[in-house]
Design a protein around this motif. Structure first.
Motif, PDB file in Angstrom:
ATOM      1  N   UNK A 122      -3.433   0.595  -3.439  1.00 56.03           N
ATOM      2  CA  UNK A 122      -3.204  -0.754  -2.922  1.00 56.03           C
ATOM      3  C   UNK A 122      -2.772  -1.630  -4.084  1.00 56.03           C
ATOM      4  N   UNK A 123      -1.787  -2.473  -3.830  1.00 51.83           N
ATOM      5  CA  UNK A 123      -1.197  -3.295  -4.874  1.00 51.83           C
ATOM      6  C   UNK A 123      -1.547  -4.747  -4.627  1.00 51.83           C
ATOM      7  N   UNK A 124      -2.191  -5.351  -5.608  1.00 50.41           N
ATOM      8  CA  UNK A 124      -2.493  -6.780  -5.541  1.00 50.41           C
ATOM      9  C   UNK A 124      -1.699  -7.468  -6.641  1.00 50.41           C
ATOM     10  N   UNK A 125      -0.886  -8.449  -6.245  1.00 46.62           N
ATOM     11  CA  UNK A 125      -0.112  -9.176  -7.246  1.00 46.62           C
ATOM     12  C   UNK A 125      -0.993 -10.242  -7.877  1.00 46.62           C
ATOM     13  N   UNK A 175       1.047  -7.017 -11.568  1.00 45.67           N
ATOM     14  CA  UNK A 175       0.361  -6.506 -10.394  1.00 45.67           C
ATOM     15  C   UNK A 175      -0.836  -5.679 -10.852  1.00 45.67           C
ATOM     16  N   UNK A 176      -1.786  -5.559  -9.967  1.00 48.95           N
ATOM     17  CA  UNK A 176      -2.990  -4.813 -10.255  1.00 48.95           C
ATOM     18  C   UNK A 176      -3.168  -3.784  -9.148  1.00 48.95           C
ATOM     19  N   UNK A 192       0.840  -1.183   0.000  1.00 49.76           N
ATOM     20  CA  UNK A 192       0.000   0.000   0.000  1.00 49.76           C
ATOM     21  C   UNK A 192       0.882   1.242   0.000  1.00 49.76           C
ATOM     22  N   UNK A 193       0.477   2.229  -0.777  1.00 49.64           N
ATOM     23  CA  UNK A 193       1.249   3.459  -0.878  1.00 49.64           C
ATOM     24  C   UNK A 193       0.291   4.636  -0.752  1.00 49.64           C
ATOM     25  N   UNK A 194       0.614   5.564   0.134  1.00 50.89           N
ATOM     26  CA  UNK A 194      -0.162   6.790   0.298  1.00 50.89           C
ATOM     27  C   UNK A 194       0.599   7.922  -0.374  1.00 50.89           C
ATOM     28  N   UNK A 195      -0.049   8.584  -1.313  1.00 47.50           N
ATOM     29  CA  UNK A 195       0.605   9.606  -2.120  1.00 47.50           C
ATOM     30  C   UNK A 195      -0.047  10.959  -1.860  1.00 47.50           C
TER      31      UNK A 195
END
Length: 159
Positions: A121-124, A85-86, A59-62
């Motif tokens: 959020x990153x889902x592989x 990744x999605x 997860x990345x907060x930008x």
């Protein structure tokens, strides 16, 4: 011989008359100069990306922050990532997705202001989704100075 003297006197007299009519002198001057060196200049406003990963890589907060001393700007963000990744997005207040793939922040940022959080959020996906793997999500942020209409309303110019 007398004719030759007359002719010579005539030529000298004519030359004297022509030279007497020329009173100005013209000159041609050239000059040039060179210089060398370097210096830095700043064009436009300064913004920077603030990223937090919340303690894990999925997860990345930008946020985008406008620097002190900069004028009001509009900002947009685009993310690039691999096909294994999605990404899913939680749009903070003021964020919207444009038809060109950029996420736009609706309001102009004044100096020292930041956007709300754009959470990614990153889902592989794929056969290797369960295995640990490295991957990058590249965040590209752009800004443009706020332009004002006759009523004082700010608007971006992305051209």
């Amino acid at each position: 011989m007398r004719n030759q003297w007359k002719r010579a006197l005539g030529v000298c007299g004519l030359a004297g008359i022509l030279l007497a009519g020329v009173s100005a002198t013209s000159a041609y001057f050239t000059t040039y100069t060179t210089t060398s060196g370097s210096g830095s200049i700043e064009l436009g406003n300064i913004t920077h990306i603030v990223e937090e990963t919340e303690g894990h890589i999925y997860r990345k907060d930008i946020q985008i922050q406008n620097e002190e001393g900069s004028g009001p700007v509009f900002v947009r963000v685009k993310l690039f990532y691999g096909d294994r990744s999605d990404l899913s997005f939680e749009l903070g207040e003021g964020w919207s997705l444009g038809t060109d793939g950029f996420y736009y922040y609706d309001d102009a940022l004044e100096a020292t202001q930041s956007t709300s959080v754009l959470r990614v959020s990153i889902a592989r996906v794929g056969a290797d989704a369960e295995k640990p793997q490295d991957f990058n999500v590249v965040v590209v942020a752009e800004s443009t100075p706020a332009l004002y209409d006759e009523q004082g309303n700010p608007a971006p110019d992305w051209n």
